[in-house]
Each structure stands twice: as C-alpha cells, then as structure tokens.
Write a protein that holds these residues in place. Structure first.
Motif, PDB file in Angstrom:
ATOM      1  N   ARG A 193      27.853 134.006-107.461  1.00  0.00           N
ATOM      2  CA  ARG A 193      28.209 132.579-107.038  1.00  0.00           C
ATOM      3  C   ARG A 193      27.420 132.571-105.428  1.00  0.00           C
ATOM      4  O   ARG A 193      27.631 131.729-104.598  1.00  0.00           O
ATOM      5  CB  ARG A 193      29.505 132.667-106.547  1.00  0.00           C
ATOM      6  N   CYS A 194      26.473 133.306-105.285  1.00  0.00           N
ATOM      7  CA  CYS A 194      25.699 133.391-103.888  1.00  0.00           C
ATOM      8  C   CYS A 194      24.378 132.572-103.871  1.00  0.00           C
ATOM      9  O   CYS A 194      23.648 132.746-104.916  1.00  0.00           O
ATOM     10  CB  CYS A 194      25.564 134.723-103.419  1.00  0.00           C
ATOM     11  N   PRO A 195      23.661 132.287-102.897  1.00  0.00           N
ATOM     12  CA  PRO A 195      22.319 131.949-102.945  1.00  0.00           C
ATOM     13  C   PRO A 195      21.558 133.021-103.126  1.00  0.00           C
ATOM     14  O   PRO A 195      21.830 134.051-102.932  1.00  0.00           O
ATOM     15  CB  PRO A 195      22.139 131.201-101.675  1.00  0.00           C
ATOM     16  N   PRO A 196      20.397 132.443-103.777  1.00  0.00           N
ATOM     17  CA  PRO A 196      19.413 133.753-104.144  1.00  0.00           C
ATOM     18  C   PRO A 196      18.892 134.143-102.711  1.00  0.00           C
ATOM     19  O   PRO A 196      18.595 133.383-101.591  1.00  0.00           O
ATOM     20  CB  PRO A 196      18.232 133.145-105.077  1.00  0.00           C
ATOM     21  N   LYS A 197      18.511 135.244-102.490  1.00  0.00           N
ATOM     22  CA  LYS A 197      17.800 136.021-101.303  1.00  0.00           C
ATOM     23  C   LYS A 197      16.720 137.015-101.521  1.00  0.00           C
ATOM     24  O   LYS A 197      16.753 137.554-102.326  1.00  0.00           O
ATOM     25  CB  LYS A 197      18.679 136.249-100.381  1.00  0.00           C
ATOM     26  N   LEU A 198      16.039 137.060-100.522  1.00  0.00           N
ATOM     27  CA  LEU A 198      14.881 138.421-100.241  1.00  0.00           C
ATOM     28  C   LEU A 198      15.490 139.145 -99.173  1.00  0.00           C
ATOM     29  O   LEU A 198      15.760 138.720 -98.299  1.00  0.00           O
ATOM     30  CB  LEU A 198      13.640 137.823-100.079  1.00  0.00           C
ATOM     31  N   VAL A 199      15.621 140.345 -99.636  1.00  0.00           N
ATOM     32  CA  VAL A 199      16.322 141.455 -98.683  1.00  0.00           C
ATOM     33  C   VAL A 199      15.099 142.595 -98.449  1.00  0.00           C
ATOM     34  O   VAL A 199      14.653 143.197 -99.184  1.00  0.00           O
ATOM     35  CB  VAL A 199      17.861 142.110 -99.325  1.00  0.00           C
ATOM     36  N   LEU A 200      14.876 142.597 -97.218  1.00  0.00           N
ATOM     37  CA  LEU A 200      13.839 143.993 -96.882  1.00  0.00           C
ATOM     38  C   LEU A 200      14.830 145.060 -96.135  1.00  0.00           C
ATOM     39  O   LEU A 200      15.785 144.968 -95.389  1.00  0.00           O
ATOM     40  CB  LEU A 200      13.082 143.450 -95.754  1.00  0.00           C
ATOM     41  N   LYS A 231       6.876 126.891-102.356  1.00  0.00           N
ATOM     42  CA  LYS A 231       6.788 126.992-104.001  1.00  0.00           C
ATOM     43  C   LYS A 231       5.685 126.124-104.593  1.00  0.00           C
ATOM     44  O   LYS A 231       5.516 125.001-104.184  1.00  0.00           O
ATOM     45  CB  LYS A 231       8.053 126.739-104.475  1.00  0.00           C
ATOM     46  N   LEU A 232       4.787 126.801-105.501  1.00  0.00           N
ATOM     47  CA  LEU A 232       3.927 125.981-106.196  1.00  0.00           C
ATOM     48  C   LEU A 232       4.317 125.744-107.538  1.00  0.00           C
ATOM     49  O   LEU A 232       4.901 126.799-108.287  1.00  0.00           O
ATOM     50  CB  LEU A 232       2.548 127.064-106.260  1.00  0.00           C
ATOM     51  N   PHE A 235      17.037 131.661 -99.799  1.00  0.00           N
ATOM     52  CA  PHE A 235      16.122 130.680-100.247  1.00  0.00           C
ATOM     53  C   PHE A 235      16.854 129.269-100.522  1.00  0.00           C
ATOM     54  O   PHE A 235      17.833 129.422-100.907  1.00  0.00           O
ATOM     55  CB  PHE A 235      15.485 130.790-101.865  1.00  0.00           C
ATOM     56  N   PRO A 236      16.440 128.304 -99.781  1.00  0.00           N
ATOM     57  CA  PRO A 236      16.858 127.119 -99.918  1.00  0.00           C
ATOM     58  C   PRO A 236      16.823 126.573-101.311  1.00  0.00           C
ATOM     59  O   PRO A 236      16.045 126.970-102.095  1.00  0.00           O
ATOM     60  CB  PRO A 236      16.299 126.212 -98.977  1.00  0.00           C
ATOM     61  N   ASN A 237      17.649 125.649-101.746  1.00  0.00           N
ATOM     62  CA  ASN A 237      17.671 125.169-103.062  1.00  0.00           C
ATOM     63  C   ASN A 237      16.564 124.563-103.623  1.00  0.00           C
ATOM     64  O   ASN A 237      16.096 124.562-104.783  1.00  0.00           O
ATOM     65  CB  ASN A 237      19.031 124.215-103.129  1.00  0.00           C
ATOM     66  N   GLU A 238      15.808 123.945-102.764  1.00  0.00           N
ATOM     67  CA  GLU A 238      14.539 123.471-103.210  1.00  0.00           C
ATOM     68  C   GLU A 238      13.419 124.328-103.607  1.00  0.00           C
ATOM     69  O   GLU A 238      12.430 123.939-104.126  1.00  0.00           O
ATOM     70  CB  GLU A 238      13.845 122.409-101.889  1.00  0.00           C
ATOM     71  N   ASP A 276       9.463 132.610-110.180  1.00  0.00           N
ATOM     72  CA  ASP A 276      10.617 132.104-110.632  1.00  0.00           C
ATOM     73  C   ASP A 276      10.760 131.683-111.829  1.00  0.00           C
ATOM     74  O   ASP A 276      10.174 130.719-112.285  1.00  0.00           O
ATOM     75  CB  ASP A 276      10.906 130.927-109.387  1.00  0.00           C
ATOM     76  N   ASN A 277      11.354 132.547-112.953  1.00  0.00           N
ATOM     77  CA  ASN A 277      11.371 132.250-114.235  1.00  0.00           C
ATOM     78  C   ASN A 277      12.331 131.384-114.481  1.00  0.00           C
ATOM     79  O   ASN A 277      12.522 130.983-115.794  1.00  0.00           O
ATOM     80  CB  ASN A 277      11.541 133.855-114.955  1.00  0.00           C
ATOM     81  N   SER A 278      12.914 130.436-113.800  1.00  0.00           N
ATOM     82  CA  SER A 278      13.947 129.504-113.612  1.00  0.00           C
ATOM     83  C   SER A 278      13.468 128.658-115.006  1.00  0.00           C
ATOM     84  O   SER A 278      12.309 128.132-115.044  1.00  0.00           O
ATOM     85  CB  SER A 278      14.279 128.798-112.741  1.00  0.00           C
ATOM     86  N   ASN A 279      14.361 128.080-115.986  1.00  0.00           N
ATOM     87  CA  ASN A 279      14.139 127.082-116.882  1.00  0.00           C
ATOM     88  C   ASN A 279      13.930 125.985-116.401  1.00  0.00           C
ATOM     89  O   ASN A 279      13.439 124.786-117.249  1.00  0.00           O
ATOM     90  CB  ASN A 279      15.033 127.365-118.147  1.00  0.00           C
ATOM     91  N   ILE A 280      14.756 125.699-115.426  1.00  0.00           N
ATOM     92  CA  ILE A 280      14.828 124.301-114.671  1.00  0.00           C
ATOM     93  C   ILE A 280      13.690 124.096-113.925  1.00  0.00           C
ATOM     94  O   ILE A 280      13.126 122.826-113.906  1.00  0.00           O
ATOM     95  CB  ILE A 280      16.166 124.239-114.069  1.00  0.00           C
ATOM     96  N   ASP A 281      13.228 125.034-113.105  1.00  0.00           N
ATOM     97  CA  ASP A 281      12.500 124.744-111.895  1.00  0.00           C
ATOM     98  C   ASP A 281      11.298 125.904-111.963  1.00  0.00           C
ATOM     99  O   ASP A 281      11.316 126.389-110.652  1.00  0.00           O
ATOM    100  CB  ASP A 281      12.906 124.595-110.554  1.00  0.00           C
ATOM    101  N   PRO A 282      10.727 126.211-112.604  1.00  0.00           N
ATOM    102  CA  PRO A 282       9.926 127.422-112.696  1.00  0.00           C
ATOM    103  C   PRO A 282       8.785 127.372-111.739  1.00  0.00           C
ATOM    104  O   PRO A 282       8.272 126.062-111.572  1.00  0.00           O
ATOM    105  CB  PRO A 282       9.276 127.663-113.968  1.00  0.00           C
ATOM    106  N   GLY A 283       8.335 128.288-110.906  1.00  0.00           N
ATOM    107  CA  GLY A 283       7.107 128.141-109.980  1.00  0.00           C
ATOM    108  C   GLY A 283       6.580 129.768-109.619  1.00  0.00           C
ATOM    109  O   GLY A 283       7.358 130.543-109.833  1.00  0.00           O
ATOM    110  N   LEU A 284       5.802 129.628-108.552  1.00  0.00           N
ATOM    111  CA  LEU A 284       5.265 130.736-108.001  1.00  0.00           C
ATOM    112  C   LEU A 284       5.797 130.311-106.523  1.00  0.00           C
ATOM    113  O   LEU A 284       5.314 129.380-105.725  1.00  0.00           O
ATOM    114  CB  LEU A 284       3.725 130.690-108.051  1.00  0.00           C
ATOM    115  N   ILE A 285       6.538 131.400-105.819  1.00  0.00           N
ATOM    116  CA  ILE A 285       6.992 131.317-104.429  1.00  0.00           C
ATOM    117  C   ILE A 285       6.351 132.143-103.558  1.00  0.00           C
ATOM    118  O   ILE A 285       5.772 133.477-103.956  1.00  0.00           O
ATOM    119  CB  ILE A 285       8.412 131.642-104.434  1.00  0.00           C
ATOM    120  N   VAL A 286       6.028 131.595-102.371  1.00  0.00           N
ATOM    121  CA  VAL A 286       5.248 132.713-101.376  1.00  0.00           C
ATOM    122  C   VAL A 286       6.115 132.956-100.150  1.00  0.00           C
ATOM    123  O   VAL A 286       6.694 131.585 -99.740  1.00  0.00           O
ATOM    124  CB  VAL A 286       3.947 131.559-100.896  1.00  0.00           C
TER     125      VAL A 286
END
Ligand SMILES: *[C@@H]1O[C@H](CO)[C@@H](O)[C@H](O)[C@H]1NC(C)=O
Ligand SMILES: *[C@@H]1O[C@H](CO)[C@@H](O)[C@H](O)[C@H]1NC(C)=O
Ligand SMILES: *[C@@H]1O[C@H](CO)[C@@H](O)[C@H](O)[C@H]1NC(C)=O
Length: 409
Positions: free
Chosen positions: A151-158, A222-223, A173-176, A202-212
């Motif tokens: 139930r939580c937004p996706p994130k990058l953790v260092l 995102k590209l 990551f914002p929803n966009e 991002d292997n999403s079936n709805i909004d796939p792409g390459l995130i920088v």
C-alpha cells in the motif's frame, strides 16, 4: 610512462584475482550449483515468532519467490519480491561460504526484521532487485507495486552496508514516474563515474519505461519509448511445459564498462531486441523532456531468445540470461553483436534463468527462480521438496561493470 605504470598495476590486479582462485578456477569453469532451495525460511528471532507467523499466515513458505542477488564482501544479498501473500520480509542475506551444494540455507532479514515491517512506508516493502556500489552503498529499488500486496509509494533506498545498513537516502517516486498501483521497478544499474546516477527499468504493464535518478539532485525522470514495449510476435513460448503468454515490457538492463560515455543496454522481457542509449542523453533531463532523445536509441541486435537479467563485467562482456533456451548468452561489447552467442545451457536446471550478480573475487552468479509459477496468480503453488531456486557460480576472473579491469597500453 604513466600508462605503463597503470598497465603494470592492472595486470598485477588481474593476476592477484586469478592466482588466489586458480584452484577454484578449475572447478567453476561451468555454472555449478552452490545453493538450492525447495522453499525459503529464515533465521527467526525466536520459535514463538516463527509459530505466530505461521498461524497468522504472514509466513507462507511456498508463496515466497527469490529475486535479485548481489554481493558485497562475504555476503550475498537476496531480494524476495512479494508476488503472493505470506512473505514476511523483502531483503535478506546469507554468508556466502558454500563450496559444495547447500540446500535450504536459512536467510536473515536485512537490515533487520523491524526495517522490513510493512506497516511503515519508510521500511522496505517489496523489492525485486538492488545494486551495490564500489563504496559499499546498496541502492535498493523498493518498487514492486503490480500486485495488491503493498500500500506504499515506490521508492529508492540507499543503505550503507559498512554501517549495518544505515539509511543514507530515501527517494519516493512520484506517481508520474512510477505508479503506486501498477508500477514495477525491476532492475537497476549504477553509474558512479559521471555523477552518481541510477538507471532503472519499470516493467509496469500500464506505464513501462526507463527511469533516471540523480543522487546529487535527488531527482528522477522517465523515458518512454516503443523500444521498451513487448514484441507480441515473440510471445507465447513454453518453459518446462508452462506456456508463458504475458506481454511483458522493458526488464533487463546493463551498463557498459567504465568510461566517460557509457551505454545503457535494455531489453523487453517478451522480446528479442537489445537496445542501447548513451548515458549523456539519459543524464540530460531537459533533452529527456523533449522527444529528441529518441533518435539516440540504437538497435543493437536480436538475441537468440528471451532475456530477464543481464550484466556487463569489468572487461566489457555482456552476459544475458536466455530463459526460453535454458541458457546464458555472452557478447563482448567491443565486438559486433553478431559475435554474441549462447555459451551455457542446462536444460534440466535452468528453470527460468532470472538474474545475475558478481562478487569481487572473479565469480559470476546466476539465480533460477521458476518465476512463471509465482507471476501467474492461477498457478497453485505447493509446499513440497522439489527444488524451486538454484544459485549457480561460474569463474570468469572478472568483476562487475562497476570496476574497470581492462588492459590499456
Ligand atoms: C524454519 O526454520 C525453523 C528454524 O529457524 C524451523 O524450526 C522450522 O521448522 C522451519 N520451517 C520450515 C517450513 O522450513
Ligand atoms: C556516446 O555513446 C553513444 C552510444 O551509446 C553514441 O551514440 C555517441 O555518439 C557517443 N558520444 C561521444 C561523444 O562519443
Ligand atoms: C543524439 O542524436 C542526435 C541526432 O542524431 C545527435 O545530433 C546527438 O549528438 C546525439 N546525442 C548524443 C548525446 O549522443
């Protein structure tokens, strides 16, 4: 003179790596199984904790899938993506000391049970993969949001592995950029040389792409491009009797060997095409806002089959899994792509060749996961003694793309 000294230094380094392991070199000339599991289990804090987890069904052993593997020092880290319910933690490790095949080694949560508690969105929720940079910082992509288990937004953790996983940075990551409902951060490479960037699929079936992601700016963009979509013509293949019909987009990613102008390679899971794009293009956020960057995408070539994980080593070899062919392919990126070929095959044991990782001692590792059984929610998973996950080890004498062991003259 300077070049000569660098060459001598690098040769020494390579010799050091190969001498230390000359005995092992012989043993691991082919992928050999070092770990295997029929199900995942943990080093529980107490027997009460275990019993409670079983009773409350927060631990359902047959539902736990293994994902990405990465190495630091003597430790192997393993991600546990939550495709099903009953997965109590998402990041674990084991002490990587196996000489012969070990079965059902217990995994230890990382950094702790508490920091894997999914009731707090700052804790690790559901991750498929991560990368560890040369300074011992793990970049964990906590972004499997394609199931209803989080139930939580996706994130990058260092996290600093030299300080018990102490948190350095958290980027939500914002929803966009990555969908909270439907996002699927799949794999990550790190570019330390030119300003600490991460490139993430991002292997999403709805909004796939390459995130920088830029660590200095703490920003992401995102590209999106048709080269990142599935190739329907290659769908519908069979692995060990299971017909896989998913149209799965961009998944595998690899970064070329250390240099000032690097290439990011990517491929859709359902597809044969390998594409490349320069890091100079990716790092230019303004350019990425226009459509102009698309002319910088290059078609590298068509692989023999479908690829999940892939990885470049310190001498410029791209290793890529070939799930549908029960194998692993190899391409020397300094040669034309036509020279690439499937170099390893294990029809019996490569049951979905999934991810790759390298330690700092000259070994390449492959994990096989039977991913199709976990991804298909109609597939009935059973608790039995069949082996579901295997980790294989191969001696290459090289390290990962994060290091440069090229011989310059
Ligand atoms: C899991 O490991 C514990 C010991 O840590 C053991 O008591 C238990 O039987 C194991 N359960 C399974 C399902 O392997
Ligand atoms: C950088 O690499 C890309 C391919 O990855 C290439 O198209 C571009 O020309 C290169 N730029 C320079 C300055 O070498
Ligand atoms: C991207 O492609 C354009 C058009 O082909 C070219 O002018 C430009 O130099 C390329 N940029 C990079 C960074 O490769």
């Amino acid at each position: 003179m300077r070049h000569y000294l660098i060459a001598v230094y690098l040769l020494g380094l390579i010799n050091l790596i190969s001498c230390v392991h000359s005995d092992l070199n012989y043993r691991f000339r082919n992928f050999e199984t070092v770990y295997q599991w029929s199900h995942v289990n943990f080093t529980w804090s107490s027997y009460e904790q275990y019993i409670t987890a079983v009773q409350r069904r927060t631990y359902i052993p047959e539902n736990i899938m293994m994902g990405g593997i990465k190495f630091y020092g003597d430790y192997m880290f393993i991600a546990l993506p939550k495709h099903r319910s009953g997965v109590p933690v998402t990041l674990t490790y084991l002490y990587n000391d196996a000489e012969d095949t070990q079965t059902n080694r217990l995994l230890t949560p990382y950094p702790s049970w508490e920091l894997n508690d999914e009731r707090n969105c700052f804790n690790l929720q559901s991750m498929l993969s991560m990368e560890i940079d040369t300074k011992g910082v793990m970049w964990a992509i906590d972004g499997l949001r394609a199931t209803n288990n989080v139930r939580c937004p996706p994130k990058l953790v260092l996290m600093d592995l030299q300080r018990q996983g102490e948190r350095i940075q958290t980027y939500f990551f914002p929803n966009e950029i990555c969908l909270q409902n439907g996002g699927y951060l799949n794999d990550i490479v790190i570019d330390e040389a030119n300003g600490e960037y991460a490139y993430i699929t991002d292997n999403s079936n709805i909004d796939p792409g390459l995130i920088v992601y830029s660590r200095y700016q703490n920003r992401a963009w995102k590209l999106r491009d048709s080269s990142m979509f599935a190739e329907p013509g290659t769908a519908n293949y069979v692995i060990n009797g299971y017909r896989f019909t998913d149209l799965s987009p961009i998944d595998g990613i690899a970064l070329s060997t250390l240099s000032s102008n690097r290439t990011v390679y990517y491929t859709a899971l359902t597809g044969y095409s390998l594409y490349g794009i320069g890091t100079e293009t990716l790092q230019d956020e303004e350019l990425c806002r226009t459509g102009d960057w698309r002319s910088n995408v290059t078609f590298i070539g068509a692989k023999e089959g479908h690829t999940d994980g892939m990885m470049v080593d310190s001498q410029g070899n791209l290793f890529y899994t070939l799930m549908s062919l029960y194998g692993v392919g190899k391409w020397n990126t300094f040669e034309p792509f036509e020279s690439s070929r499937q170099v390893y095959t294990d029809r019996d044991n490569f049951d979905w060749a999934d991810g790759l990782g390298m330690d700092q001692r000259g070994f390449l590792y492959l994990i096989t996961t039977r991913a199709y059984t976990f991804l298909d929610s109609n597939y009935v998973l059973e608790f039995n003694s069949d082996i579901k996950f295997r980790i294989f080890k191969l001696y290459t004498g090289t390290r990962s793309y994060l290091y440069n062991d090229l011989y310059y003259s």
